[in-house]
Write a protein that holds these residues in place. Structure first.
Motif, PDB file in Angstrom:
ATOM      1  N   GLN A   7       0.834  -1.202   0.000  1.00 11.62           N
ATOM      2  CA  GLN A   7       0.000   0.000   0.000  1.00 11.62           C
ATOM      3  C   GLN A   7       0.876   1.262   0.000  1.00 11.62           C
ATOM      4  O   GLN A   7       0.669   2.168   0.805  1.00 11.62           O
ATOM      5  N   PRO A   8       1.857   1.344  -0.915  1.00 13.26           N
ATOM      6  CA  PRO A   8       2.779   2.484  -0.866  1.00 13.26           C
ATOM      7  C   PRO A   8       2.083   3.832  -1.045  1.00 13.26           C
ATOM      8  O   PRO A   8       2.431   4.807  -0.378  1.00 13.26           O
ATOM      9  N   LYS A   9       1.079   3.877  -1.932  1.00 12.72           N
ATOM     10  CA  LYS A   9       0.406   5.161  -2.184  1.00 12.72           C
ATOM     11  C   LYS A   9      -0.285   5.668  -0.930  1.00 12.72           C
ATOM     12  O   LYS A   9      -0.164   6.823  -0.548  1.00 12.72           O
ATOM     13  N   ALA A  10      -1.055   4.746  -0.316  1.00 12.53           N
ATOM     14  CA  ALA A  10      -1.800   5.121   0.882  1.00 12.53           C
ATOM     15  C   ALA A  10      -0.831   5.563   1.977  1.00 12.53           C
ATOM     16  O   ALA A  10      -1.053   6.569   2.653  1.00 12.53           O
ATOM     17  N   TRP A  11       0.251   4.813   2.107  1.00 10.08           N
ATOM     18  CA  TRP A  11       1.210   5.147   3.161  1.00 10.08           C
ATOM     19  C   TRP A  11       1.868   6.505   2.909  1.00 10.08           C
ATOM     20  O   TRP A  11       1.980   7.333   3.816  1.00 10.08           O
ATOM     21  N   ASN A  12       2.265   6.769   1.646  1.00 11.38           N
ATOM     22  CA  ASN A  12       2.862   8.073   1.336  1.00 11.38           C
ATOM     23  C   ASN A  12       1.931   9.216   1.696  1.00 11.38           C
ATOM     24  O   ASN A  12       2.358  10.231   2.225  1.00 11.38           O
ATOM     25  N   LYS A  13       0.655   9.005   1.403  1.00 13.16           N
ATOM     26  CA  LYS A  13      -0.303  10.067   1.701  1.00 13.16           C
ATOM     27  C   LYS A  13      -0.398  10.279   3.215  1.00 13.16           C
ATOM     28  O   LYS A  13      -0.397  11.411   3.685  1.00 13.16           O
ATOM     29  N   LYS A  35      -6.026  -1.122   6.359  1.00 11.71           N
ATOM     30  CA  LYS A  35      -6.429   0.254   6.663  1.00 11.71           C
ATOM     31  C   LYS A  35      -6.137   0.618   8.127  1.00 11.71           C
ATOM     32  O   LYS A  35      -5.534   1.640   8.425  1.00 11.71           O
ATOM     33  N   ARG A  36      -6.575  -0.256   9.029  1.00  8.26           N
ATOM     34  CA  ARG A  36      -6.343  -0.001  10.446  1.00  8.26           C
ATOM     35  C   ARG A  36      -4.851  -0.002  10.757  1.00  8.26           C
ATOM     36  O   ARG A  36      -4.342   0.845  11.486  1.00  8.26           O
ATOM     37  N   LEU A  37      -4.149  -0.947  10.176  1.00 13.04           N
ATOM     38  CA  LEU A  37      -2.717  -1.066  10.397  1.00 13.04           C
ATOM     39  C   LEU A  37      -1.999   0.206   9.956  1.00 13.04           C
ATOM     40  O   LEU A  37      -1.053   0.651  10.605  1.00 13.04           O
ATOM     41  N   ALA A  38      -2.470   0.806   8.869  1.00  8.86           N
ATOM     42  CA  ALA A  38      -1.853   2.038   8.379  1.00  8.86           C
ATOM     43  C   ALA A  38      -2.058   3.162   9.389  1.00  8.86           C
ATOM     44  O   ALA A  38      -1.130   3.929   9.669  1.00  8.86           O
ATOM     45  N   LEU A  40      -2.529   2.793  12.554  1.00  7.12           N
ATOM     46  CA  LEU A  40      -1.714   2.438  13.715  1.00  7.12           C
ATOM     47  C   LEU A  40      -0.243   2.813  13.473  1.00  7.12           C
ATOM     48  O   LEU A  40       0.428   3.365  14.345  1.00  7.12           O
ATOM     49  N   SER A  41       0.233   2.547  12.268  1.00  2.00           N
ATOM     50  CA  SER A  41       1.625   2.871  11.944  1.00  2.00           C
ATOM     51  C   SER A  41       1.847   4.383  11.939  1.00  2.00           C
ATOM     52  O   SER A  41       2.910   4.856  12.320  1.00  2.00           O
ATOM     53  N   LEU A  42       0.823   5.119  11.486  1.00  2.00           N
ATOM     54  CA  LEU A  42       0.932   6.582  11.515  1.00  2.00           C
ATOM     55  C   LEU A  42       1.015   7.071  12.962  1.00  2.00           C
ATOM     56  O   LEU A  42       1.807   7.964  13.288  1.00  2.00           O
ATOM     57  N   PHE A  43       0.229   6.476  13.811  1.00  2.00           N
ATOM     58  CA  PHE A  43       0.264   6.841  15.228  1.00  2.00           C
ATOM     59  C   PHE A  43       1.647   6.538  15.816  1.00  2.00           C
ATOM     60  O   PHE A  43       2.194   7.320  16.591  1.00  2.00           O
ATOM     61  N   GLN A  44       2.213   5.417  15.385  1.00  2.00           N
ATOM     62  CA  GLN A  44       3.571   5.083  15.820  1.00  2.00           C
ATOM     63  C   GLN A  44       4.569   6.110  15.288  1.00  2.00           C
ATOM     64  O   GLN A  44       5.426   6.581  16.015  1.00  2.00           O
ATOM     65  N   LEU A  45       4.408   6.433  14.012  1.00  2.00           N
ATOM     66  CA  LEU A  45       5.352   7.346  13.364  1.00  2.00           C
ATOM     67  C   LEU A  45       5.448   8.672  14.132  1.00  2.00           C
ATOM     68  O   LEU A  45       6.543   9.179  14.359  1.00  2.00           O
ATOM     69  N   PHE A 157      -9.309  11.929   2.260  1.00  2.00           N
ATOM     70  CA  PHE A 157      -9.483  10.542   1.845  1.00  2.00           C
ATOM     71  C   PHE A 157      -8.133   9.874   1.598  1.00  2.00           C
ATOM     72  O   PHE A 157      -7.242  10.487   1.032  1.00  2.00           O
ATOM     73  N   VAL A 158      -8.032   8.626   2.026  1.00  2.00           N
ATOM     74  CA  VAL A 158      -6.866   7.815   1.663  1.00  2.00           C
ATOM     75  C   VAL A 158      -7.403   6.487   1.139  1.00  2.00           C
ATOM     76  O   VAL A 158      -8.184   5.819   1.825  1.00  2.00           O
ATOM     77  N   TYR A 159      -7.010   6.139  -0.093  1.00  2.00           N
ATOM     78  CA  TYR A 159      -7.560   4.939  -0.719  1.00  2.00           C
ATOM     79  C   TYR A 159      -6.588   3.762  -0.626  1.00  2.00           C
ATOM     80  O   TYR A 159      -5.385   3.924  -0.834  1.00  2.00           O
ATOM     81  N   PHE A 160      -7.149   2.594  -0.339  1.00  2.00           N
ATOM     82  CA  PHE A 160      -6.373   1.355  -0.251  1.00  2.00           C
ATOM     83  C   PHE A 160      -6.850   0.400  -1.338  1.00  2.00           C
ATOM     84  O   PHE A 160      -8.050   0.301  -1.588  1.00  2.00           O
ATOM     85  N   SER A 161      -5.911  -0.302  -1.967  1.00  2.00           N
ATOM     86  CA  SER A 161      -6.306  -1.236  -3.027  1.00  2.00           C
ATOM     87  C   SER A 161      -6.268  -2.672  -2.515  1.00  2.00           C
ATOM     88  O   SER A 161      -5.631  -2.958  -1.503  1.00  2.00           O
TER      89      SER A 161
END
Ligand SMILES: [Zn+2]
Length: 311
Positions: A7-13, A35-38, A40-45, A157-161
């Motif tokens: 999910q590189p796009k979603a993560w970059n956003k 989606k949730r993991l992303a 969570l990772s942002l919260f970690q970041l 919005f952040v889109y996940f594929s």
């Protein structure tokens, strides 16, 4: 950030948000794609003691605390039933009267937010409009239109594929499942690009069951000119599985995928197939099981109007 593979796009956003977090963010995409993991990772970041630019270290005391769901400023609302009601959101509002406890920012993550009732959505909307200090809302949802227009218009919005097969394979292997050769295509069809249904494969002998069932479908492939008989067989077999929900669910999804393949090869006429798939989808409903969304959408589009599905 191996866990977010694919999910590189979603993560970059999301990383681009990290310096200036929106009040409300919709994480849009199929179930089981991270989606949730992303979030969570942002919260970690933003909390990581290593103060990283792009990826949390996942190793410091804070990162670990967050992974273990032990951080008081990470709050998740997870639907306990088919809906998230106003009581849960009022309860949440009480918590938000206080400042974040350990972090500078607080994350509220509403999971499967398509399950919010209208009153619950409206209460949340008010909270987004007059947000408590240092509080940021994240909604995970399969399609953005499943949320109130007024919430959408106040959100980023952040889109996940859907995940690609090699990535799915990697995640499955991490979970300890090795797909036997020859079954890959079926397993990926069953997973629909996410890992939510991978629990099927944690059942004992799940792959053996899958293999045996495919052999059985191979036999049915010989009699596709007699769809009534195929249908009788499928119903009969499904009845023998009602005591084991995971088998029934796996079996009916396979029946759906198999029959679709037969229709694509013209072994079953497409009109017959719609009828057939509609009947299978009724079995899903009767047993309250999850049906493959992609294929159910296909059934819906081939049916005459007024014959909608209730899956
Ligand atoms: Zn860290």
């Amino acid at each position: 950030l191996s866990s977010l593979l694919g999910q590189p796009k979603a993560w970059n956003k999301l990383v681009s948000f990290s310096k200036h977090l929106p009040q409300s963010t919709l994480l849009v995409g199929p179930n089981g794609v991270g989606k949730r993991l992303a979030a969570l990772s942002l919260f970690q970041l933003i909390n990581c003691v290593e103060n990283p630019e792009r990826e949390p270290c996942e190793n410091c005391v804070i990162c670990k605390k967050i992974t273990a769901k032990n951080h008081p400023d990470w709050i998740e609302i997870i639907p306990q039933s088919n809906s998230i009601g106003i009581d849960e959101i009022r309860e949440l509002r009480k918590t938000l009267n206080f400042s974040p406890i350990e972090s500078k920012k607080r994350f509220i993550v509403i999971r499967e937010s398509e399950k919010l009732t209208i009153p619950a959505s409206n209460t949340l909307l008010k909270m987004i409009e007059e947000p408590p200090a240092h509080t940021h809302f994240f909604f995970t949802v399969q399609e953005k239109n499943q949320l109130l227009q007024t919430i959408q218009s106040r959100s980023q919005f952040v889109y996940f594929s859907p995940l690609d097969p090699p990535i799915l394979n990697e995640i499955l292997e991490k979970k300890g499942f090795k797909i036997p050769s020859g079954l890959e295509e079926w397993v990926f069809d069953l997973l629909e690009g996410g890992v939510d249904h991978s629990e099927w494969f944690s059942e004992e002998n799940a792959f053996v069951f899958l293999k045996d069932t495919l052999k059985y479908f191979e036999k049915l492939s010989q009699i596709t000119n007699k769809t009534d008989r195929v249908w009788d067989e499928i119903v009969l077999f499904s009845e023998s599985l009602v005591q084991e929900e995971w088998k029934l669910s796996l079996y009916l999804n396979l029946a759906l995928i198999w029959s679709r393949k037969m229709a694509l090869k013209n072994s079953i006429a497409s009109k017959e197939w719609s009828h057939f798939a509609l009947q299978i989808s009724h079995l899903f409903t009767r047993h309250s099981l999850h049906a493959n969304k992609k294929i159910i959408a296909l059934v819906g589009s081939t049916l005459p109007t007024g014959m909608g599905l209730s899956v």
